[in-house]
Design an enzyme around this catalytic site. Structure first.
Site, PDB file in Angstrom:
ATOM      1  N   HIS A  64     -27.615 -18.628   8.813  1.00 25.24           N
ATOM      2  CA  HIS A  64     -27.414 -20.064   8.993  1.00 25.24           C
ATOM      3  C   HIS A  64     -28.532 -20.895   8.360  1.00 25.24           C
ATOM      4  O   HIS A  64     -28.460 -22.129   8.353  1.00 25.24           O
ATOM      5  CB  HIS A  64     -27.305 -20.398  10.486  1.00 25.24           C
ATOM      6  CG  HIS A  64     -26.374 -21.525  10.770  1.00 25.24           C
ATOM      7  ND1 HIS A  64     -25.747 -22.269   9.782  1.00 25.24           N
ATOM      8  CD2 HIS A  64     -25.943 -22.076  11.943  1.00 25.24           C
ATOM      9  CE1 HIS A  64     -24.990 -23.189  10.317  1.00 25.24           C
ATOM     10  NE2 HIS A  64     -25.086 -23.100  11.643  1.00 25.24           N
ATOM     11  N   ILE A 117      -5.582  -2.892  12.217  1.00 24.37           N
ATOM     12  CA  ILE A 117      -4.305  -3.571  11.953  1.00 24.37           C
ATOM     13  C   ILE A 117      -3.328  -3.226  13.066  1.00 24.37           C
ATOM     14  O   ILE A 117      -3.121  -2.045  13.380  1.00 24.37           O
ATOM     15  CB  ILE A 117      -3.746  -3.141  10.580  1.00 24.37           C
ATOM     16  CG1 ILE A 117      -4.734  -3.534   9.464  1.00 24.37           C
ATOM     17  CG2 ILE A 117      -2.387  -3.764  10.334  1.00 24.37           C
ATOM     18  CD1 ILE A 117      -4.321  -3.060   8.090  1.00 24.37           C
ATOM     19  N   ARG A 131       0.822  -1.216   0.000  1.00 22.26           N
ATOM     20  CA  ARG A 131       0.000   0.000   0.000  1.00 22.26           C
ATOM     21  C   ARG A 131       0.855   1.264   0.000  1.00 22.26           C
ATOM     22  O   ARG A 131       0.455   2.298  -0.555  1.00 22.26           O
ATOM     23  CB  ARG A 131      -0.924  -0.002   1.224  1.00 22.26           C
ATOM     24  CG  ARG A 131      -1.763   1.276   1.343  1.00 22.26           C
ATOM     25  CD  ARG A 131      -2.676   1.230   2.544  1.00 22.26           C
ATOM     26  NE  ARG A 131      -3.353   2.496   2.732  1.00 22.26           N
ATOM     27  CZ  ARG A 131      -2.949   3.462   3.551  1.00 22.26           C
ATOM     28  NH1 ARG A 131      -1.827   3.298   4.270  1.00 22.26           N
ATOM     29  NH2 ARG A 131      -3.641   4.578   3.681  1.00 22.26           N
ATOM     30  N   GLY A 162     -11.333  -5.606  11.788  1.00 21.33           N
ATOM     31  CA  GLY A 162     -10.717  -4.930  12.923  1.00 21.33           C
ATOM     32  C   GLY A 162      -9.498  -4.117  12.508  1.00 21.33           C
ATOM     33  O   GLY A 162      -9.095  -4.111  11.348  1.00 21.33           O
ATOM     34  N   ASP A 189     -23.736 -22.780   5.706  1.00 23.53           N
ATOM     35  CA  ASP A 189     -23.197 -23.576   6.799  1.00 23.53           C
ATOM     36  C   ASP A 189     -21.806 -23.090   7.168  1.00 23.53           C
ATOM     37  O   ASP A 189     -21.201 -22.260   6.490  1.00 23.53           O
ATOM     38  CB  ASP A 189     -23.178 -25.065   6.440  1.00 23.53           C
ATOM     39  CG  ASP A 189     -22.449 -25.338   5.133  1.00 23.53           C
ATOM     40  OD1 ASP A 189     -21.489 -24.594   4.832  1.00 23.53           O
ATOM     41  OD2 ASP A 189     -22.861 -26.258   4.401  1.00 23.53           O
ATOM     42  N   SER A 205      -6.846   3.727   0.404  1.00 15.92           N
ATOM     43  CA  SER A 205      -6.829   3.056   1.696  1.00 15.92           C
ATOM     44  C   SER A 205      -6.802   1.541   1.467  1.00 15.92           C
ATOM     45  O   SER A 205      -6.708   1.071   0.328  1.00 15.92           O
ATOM     46  CB  SER A 205      -8.064   3.459   2.517  1.00 15.92           C
ATOM     47  OG  SER A 205      -9.248   3.033   1.860  1.00 15.92           O
ATOM     48  N   SER A 242     -17.831  -3.987   7.031  1.00 12.73           N
ATOM     49  CA  SER A 242     -17.788  -2.894   7.998  1.00 12.73           C
ATOM     50  C   SER A 242     -16.376  -2.775   8.547  1.00 12.73           C
ATOM     51  O   SER A 242     -15.871  -3.703   9.169  1.00 12.73           O
ATOM     52  CB  SER A 242     -18.784  -3.152   9.143  1.00 12.73           C
ATOM     53  OG  SER A 242     -18.667  -2.155  10.136  1.00 12.73           O
ATOM     54  N   ASN A 243     -15.748  -1.637   8.291  1.00 13.46           N
ATOM     55  CA  ASN A 243     -14.374  -1.421   8.750  1.00 13.46           C
ATOM     56  C   ASN A 243     -14.405  -0.787  10.134  1.00 13.46           C
ATOM     57  O   ASN A 243     -14.106   0.393  10.311  1.00 13.46           O
ATOM     58  CB  ASN A 243     -13.627  -0.532   7.749  1.00 13.46           C
ATOM     59  CG  ASN A 243     -12.149  -0.435   8.072  1.00 13.46           C
ATOM     60  OD1 ASN A 243     -11.627  -1.188   8.894  1.00 13.46           O
ATOM     61  ND2 ASN A 243     -11.465   0.500   7.439  1.00 13.46           N
ATOM     62  N   SER A 271     -11.322   1.190  11.766  1.00 16.75           N
ATOM     63  CA  SER A 271     -10.965   2.597  11.563  1.00 16.75           C
ATOM     64  C   SER A 271     -11.299   3.432  12.784  1.00 16.75           C
ATOM     65  O   SER A 271     -10.739   4.517  12.974  1.00 16.75           O
ATOM     66  CB  SER A 271     -11.714   3.142  10.343  1.00 16.75           C
ATOM     67  OG  SER A 271     -13.121   3.064  10.540  1.00 16.75           O
ATOM     68  N   GLN A 331     -17.855   8.504   0.352  1.00 16.84           N
ATOM     69  CA  GLN A 331     -17.482   9.097   1.630  1.00 16.84           C
ATOM     70  C   GLN A 331     -17.766  10.591   1.651  1.00 16.84           C
ATOM     71  O   GLN A 331     -18.209  11.131   2.670  1.00 16.84           O
ATOM     72  CB  GLN A 331     -16.000   8.830   1.916  1.00 16.84           C
ATOM     73  CG  GLN A 331     -15.701   7.367   2.256  1.00 16.84           C
ATOM     74  CD  GLN A 331     -14.214   7.072   2.332  1.00 16.84           C
ATOM     75  OE1 GLN A 331     -13.386   7.822   1.791  1.00 16.84           O
ATOM     76  NE2 GLN A 331     -13.859   5.984   2.999  1.00 16.84           N
TER      77      GLN A 331
END
Length: 497
Positions: free
Chosen positions: A467, A441, A306, A439, A471, A321, A414-415, A418, A393
């Protein structure tokens, strides 16, 4: 056309006046002649006659007024029955033309700009900012071409007086000169909660735009006795005398017992806008049996990659990003496991597998949680995804996300990292069947294959799946493939189309 119609009316009125005056004169002449005939030329009264004084007749005219029509809120689709007025673009007395923007409304699904269908003058605004407007009810009264009665003339006077009251009530939105204060809905809400008039706050931004920092600075200045508008300060305290060397040390004062701060009063807050949409969506999500799966991913190679891609993206004017890479990797994995890019029909009898990968991205905005989605991810490059993500954004920050961006999603990410946190339990967004929470980093020590400790960048991911049709094995295989793409970003080249 309005000018020509007015001229024709005025011309007709002048002609009627001339005819009326001619009739009156002719009747007066006939009356005088009859009196002279009865009296006689010799002056002998053969019959007593007293001529009646004729009153001239006049036509009451008025200038051509306008018809006041109620501009009603039309059905904007998606089953929406009510909206919140976020901002008025017009004031009472303003002239508008067809397709001019009148106001911005916020439903439980999207933000929509309402435009005028008429040419005319705004006579009345039926709702305040943050008021709830119902579909089919009048938004504004617009004076258009036509004629009105005297009752309508009285209504105009009432509207003018109400206009003054309405503008006074909206002093938080307008300056004293009538110029619109530039501020986002979040800033306006902050000012409203603290009972601050926006016209009293100086906006150092472009075109006088007021930011959250300006409101906060203004509140702090009021607490310290400083006016942010005038810059006046309270009288300074008298300087204290310098300490004397031979003065005895002061005794230690006893501890001060502080009284507890008074507890504020409870208040009721209506559920509306995006928050109302969240209540509705999460209530539907409770019917879905969630299955959770968690894992951690070593993204050290991606972190180093990156750094190089970010420089290239900046030259193209794109803020780069990790999220575009996460989205593209998810699309490649969905191609191998299309069951996760599907939905269930209302009767729970069929699975609808979606051809397009419309991947939603959860965003924290001033209006609350929104999940706009990027359409057809499977056919876009990583740089194209980065550009589209930047656009979404910006719309989310301005509260301008529309129905096109907020509907049609097939899979969501869903980040949460951040903001903070590692693991989460994401809730599926119906009618989708899967969602992932990413989650933050973290740089942590890890052992390599030779047993040596090295620095590694580790990221956690939390998946939730429906569910009823997915599975645990399918979710695990999908996650492993997505993990492989992120731990070895170059492998994505093999599957790109």
């Amino acid at each position: 056309m309005a000018t020509i119609s007015t001229r024709l009316v005025n011309s007709s009125i002048r002609k009627l006046r001339l005819v009326a005056c001619g009739v009156a004169k002719r009747r007066l002449y006939q009356t005088v002649s009859a009196a002279s005939h009865i009296t006689g030329s010799g002056g002998e009264n053969k019959q007593k006659f007293r001529p009646t004084t004729l009153q001239p007749r006049y036509f009451q005219t008025s200038s051509a007024l306008q018809d006041v029509v109620q501009f009603k809120l039309s059905d904007i689709g998606e089953g929406i029955r009510e909206v919140i007025i976020k901002e008025w673009y017009v004031s009472e007395g303003d002239k508008v033309a067809q397709f001019d923007s009148i106001c911005e409304v916020q439903s439980d699904k999207a933000s929509v700009t309402i435009t005028s269908r008429y040419d005319g003058i705004i006579k009345k605004l039926h709702y305040e900012v943050d008021g709830t407007a119902l579909v089919g009810e009048a938004l504004v009264d617009i004076e258009t071409e036509g004629t009105t009665s005297h009752k309508q003339e009285e209504d105009v006077e009432v509207d003018i007086s109400s206009k003054e009251l309405r503008l006074e009530d909206h002093s938080m939105q307008m300056t004293t000169s009538g110029r619109k204060v530039l501020a986002t809905p979040a800033v306006r809400r902050l000012a409203m909660e603290n009972k601050i008039h926006l016209k009293d706050v100086e906006g150092p931004g472009k075109d006088g735009r007021i930011l959250k920092e300006d409101i906060t600075r203004y509140i702090e200045s009021l607490d310290h006795g400083v006016s942010a508008f005038t810059g006046k300060q309270a009288a300074p305290q008298a300087p204290t005398s310098p300490p004397q060397a031979d003065r005895a040390p002061a005794p230690t004062p006893p501890p001060v017992l502080r009284t507890p701060a008074p507890v504020g009063k409870d208040y009721t807050q209506p559920i509306k806008g995006m928050q109302k949409a969240m209540v509705k969506t999460m209530s539907m999500a409770l019917k879905i049996p969630h299955f959770g799966y968690y894992d951690e991913i070593d993204v050290t190679t991606l972190v180093n990659l990156r750094k190089d891609l970010k420089k290239v993206a900046e030259k193209r004017g794109i803020k780069f990003s990790y999220m575009p890479v996460f989205i593209k990797a998810a699309s490649l994995a969905l191609s191998q496991f299309p069951i996760l890019n599907s939905s269930i029909d209302d009767k729970v009898e069929n699975i609808i597998v979606k051809a397009s990968h419309n991947i939603g991205v959860a965003m924290d905005t001033a209006d609350g949680l929104t999940v706009p989605n990027i359409k057809n991810v499977q056919s876009q490059s990583i740089f194209e995804l980065a550009a589209e993500l930047n656009r979404l954004q910006q719309l989310g920050s301005a509260g301008k996300l529309g129905t096109a961006e907020l509907t049609g999603g097939t899979f969501s990410l869903s980040n949460i990292g951040s903001i903070g946190g590692t693991y989460a339990r994401p809730v599926i967004l119906p009618p989708e069947v899967a969602i992932g929470a990413i989650g933050r980093i973290q740089a942590v020590p890890r052992f390599d294959r030779d047993g040596n400790v090295r620095k590694a960048h580790i990221m956690q991911v939390s998946w939730s799946a429906d569910h009823r049709i997915i599975d645990g094995a399918t979710m695990a295989r999908f996650s492993n493939l997505w993990k492989m793409y992120l731990e070895n970003p170059t492998t994505m080249i093999l599957d790109l189309k």
